[in-house]
Enzyme design. Structure first.
Site, PDB file in Angstrom:
ATOM      1  N   LYS A 187       0.898  -1.169   0.000  1.00  0.00           N
ATOM      2  CA  LYS A 187       0.000   0.000   0.000  1.00  0.00           C
ATOM      3  C   LYS A 187       0.927   1.206   0.000  1.00  0.00           C
ATOM      4  O   LYS A 187       1.605   1.501   0.976  1.00  0.00           O
ATOM      5  CB  LYS A 187      -0.862  -0.011   1.258  1.00  0.00           C
ATOM      6  CG  LYS A 187      -2.216   0.644   1.112  1.00  0.00           C
ATOM      7  CD  LYS A 187      -2.198   2.094   0.693  1.00  0.00           C
ATOM      8  CE  LYS A 187      -2.142   3.064   1.849  1.00  0.00           C
ATOM      9  NZ  LYS A 187      -1.876   4.455   1.430  1.00  0.00           N
ATOM     10  N   GLY A 240       5.307   3.696   9.712  1.00  0.00           N
ATOM     11  CA  GLY A 240       4.581   4.957   9.731  1.00  0.00           C
ATOM     12  C   GLY A 240       4.468   5.482  11.150  1.00  0.00           C
ATOM     13  O   GLY A 240       5.279   5.143  12.018  1.00  0.00           O
ATOM     14  N   GLU A 262       7.100  -0.586  12.496  1.00  0.00           N
ATOM     15  CA  GLU A 262       8.250   0.341  12.463  1.00  0.00           C
ATOM     16  C   GLU A 262       7.676   1.745  12.598  1.00  0.00           C
ATOM     17  O   GLU A 262       7.163   2.306  11.624  1.00  0.00           O
ATOM     18  CB  GLU A 262       8.996   0.201  11.122  1.00  0.00           C
ATOM     19  CG  GLU A 262       9.682  -1.133  10.926  1.00  0.00           C
ATOM     20  CD  GLU A 262      10.959  -1.278  11.730  1.00  0.00           C
ATOM     21  OE1 GLU A 262      11.377  -0.308  12.393  1.00  0.00           O
ATOM     22  OE2 GLU A 262      11.531  -2.380  11.705  1.00  0.00           O
TER      23      GLU A 262
END
Ligand code: NAD
Length: 489
Positions: A187, A240, A262
């Site tokens: 994505k 993100g 992360e």
């Protein structure tokens, strides 16, 4: 598998004004589009097809079929080694064109954009080297048993990528996932969805099986959320922000889908009075101002021994004032990603002043320049109760705090919710060793910010997330261990 027509990679990646999604080997348009803005001018220059939930379902079905057929794992692993090396070669071929597009959508410098493509190629080369070495163990259980482990591909890996290093971060998860034999759905970020599509071209032209990769751009809270909650997805890899990470963990919970997280950081450099100051100031240039500070592992706080506090503030401030757009220096001032981001950063600066921080330089939008630039900014006298000490800014802003003892330095360094990276600058070996133990972070840099590379494991503790990317360790995030125990008598 679609046999690729031999064609030059550069012809296939020519700059367009409208870009499509890549779903299981085919390029697909949508009825609606998202606009892509150049942060250096503020102008919209391209659009990208906005994926729908139907696109997500289609991509997952194709990936599921690919994973279940064992298309990437049935042959000898040397096949995947060759495949990944071909992808790396293709990425190198498109670096020039790709980097220009990345500059346009992201605002970073051309040199940094080229480094992203180079790093992406390195991930494929590095994990190519591991693709035929994913070996299980034999476990002794006495004469009556034979026991061994097998590493099996996880299956369908959904990977959600942020905008700050889209090509690099996409390759960071994609390469080990493919090396281990998984099918992947990426994505891509809404703000910078273009250069990443070139990785799809590089994979397609390397004859990656069609179902093994889809790259979809769509609204995170719709398309991203649908992907995360999809029952046929076996793993979510998210890079993100912390708030989005929390949504994702909740979305993945219903199917108990394992996640790699992360997330963000608020990382501190601890500077002792015996540190090599030139080495430190070089690290500040990269650590704070590279990519306009939009780096998860940026050096966002400096903790400095009291007796060199004022001197160091002057040196950091002189550096900040020297960082300019298009300077030709290794670290140039580049715009932040959007007007919204710029406003948010400027508001954080205003709040810092209201809460008593000393604004040494910067704190404003860059005058007389189009685009979303902010002056390199330095705050001193920052204390742990201030928002600017605790919250990720994601801009070219550094805060400086003095300390009086080694113990207090580590306490201050650990006094946020984050734990991504930390750094120590000293020439005292014993102190270095104490610091590396005391600092609560996934990695510690000693005397050079960003020391390490694609070969070294990377990830966070505390609110910075869990799981590791990069290095040999990351490959094992993309496999499940199966134990086989055999009774032989
Ligand atoms: P973000 O969290 O806003 O978005 C990241 C991605 O998540 C985007 O692709 C977005 O579309 C998608 N998304 C948004 N809502 C979603 C939802 N509900 N479900 C599924 N997907 C959703 O982050 P960003 O602004 O793109 O990136 C900046 C952040 O990323 C910073 O906090 C930074 O520290 C962090 N980051 C971390 C690392 C790391 O390796 N730890 C690396 C780079 C960036």
């Amino acid at each position: 598998m679609t046999q690729a027509t031999p064609q030059k990679m550069t012809e296939l990646t020519a700059i367009q004004t409208h870009w499509k999604n890549y779903i299981g080997g085919a390029w697909k348009d949508s009825e609606t589009s998202l606009e892509v803005t150049d942060p250096a001018t503020g102008n919209v220059f391209a659009t990208v097809a906005c994926a729908t939930i139907d696109d997500v379902n289609k991509a997952v079905d194709i990936a599921r079929a690919c994973a279940d057929s064992g298309e990437l794992t049935k042959d000898r692993p040397a096949t995947r080694v060759a495949l990944l090396l071909r992808i790396a070669e293709n990425i190198r071929e498109i670096t020039e064109e790709g980097a220009k597009l990345l500059v346009k959508e992201n605002g970073k410098s051309l040199a940094d954009a080229k480094t992203e493509f180079d790093t992406a190629a390195r991930y494929f080369e590095y994990y190519a080297g591991m693709a035929d070495k994913i070996e299980g163990k034999s476990i002794p259980l006495g004469d009556d048993y034979i026991d061994y482990t097998i590493y099996e591909a996880v299956g369908v890996s959904a990977q959600i990528v942020p905008w700050n290093f889209p090509v690099d971060i996409c390759a960071r998860s994609l390469a080990p996932a493919l090396a281990a034999g998984n099918a992947v759905i990426v994505k891509s970020p809404e703000i910078t969805p273009l250069a990443i599509t070139m990785l799809a071209t590089a994979c397609q032209q390397a004859d990656l099986p069609d179902g093994a990769l889809s790259i979809l751009c769509g609204v995170g809270s719709e398309v991203g959320a649908a992907l995360v909650a999809h029952p046929k997805v076996d793993q979510v890899v998210f890079t993100g922000s912390v708030p989005t990470g929390k949504h994702i963990l909740k979305g993945a919970a219903d199917n108990a889908t394992p996640c790699i997280m992360e997330l963000g950081g608020k990382s501190a450099a601890v500077v002792f009075n015996d540190a090599d100051r030139k080495q430190f100031i070089d690290s500040v240039a990269w650590g704070v101002f590279f990519n306009a500070g939009q780096v998860c592992s940026a050096m966002s706080r400096i903790l400095v021994e009291r007796d060199i506090y004022e001197e160091l503030i002057e040196e950091v401030s002189a550096l900040a004032q020297s960082v300019k757009p298009n300077s030709g220096e290794q670290v140039e001032l580049t715009p932040v990603i959007s007007e919204d981001q710029r406003q948010q950063i400027l508001e954080m600066c205003d709040t810092a002043v209201e809460q008593g921080a000393r604004l040494v330089t910067g704190g404003k939008a860059l005058a007389d320049r189009d685009g979303f630039y902010i002056e390199p900014t330095v705050f001193a006298d920052v204390t742990p109760d201030m928002n600017i000490f605790q919250e990720e800014v994601f801009g070219p802003v550094i805060v400086i705090t003095p300390f009086d003892s080694e113990e207090q330095a580590y306490e201050l360094a650990n006094a946020t919710d984050f734990g991504l990276v930390a750094g120590v600058f000293t020439n005292n070996l014993s102190r270095t060793m104490r610091a590396t133990r005391a600092l609560k972070a996934g990695q510690v840099f000693v005397n050079e910010w960003y020391a390490g590379g694609i070969e070294t494991p990377f990830g966070g503790v505390k609110m910075s997330g869990f799981g590791r990317e990069k290095g040999q360790e990351a490959l094992y995030s993309y496999v499940n261990t199966k134990n086989v125990a055999i009774r032989v008598s």
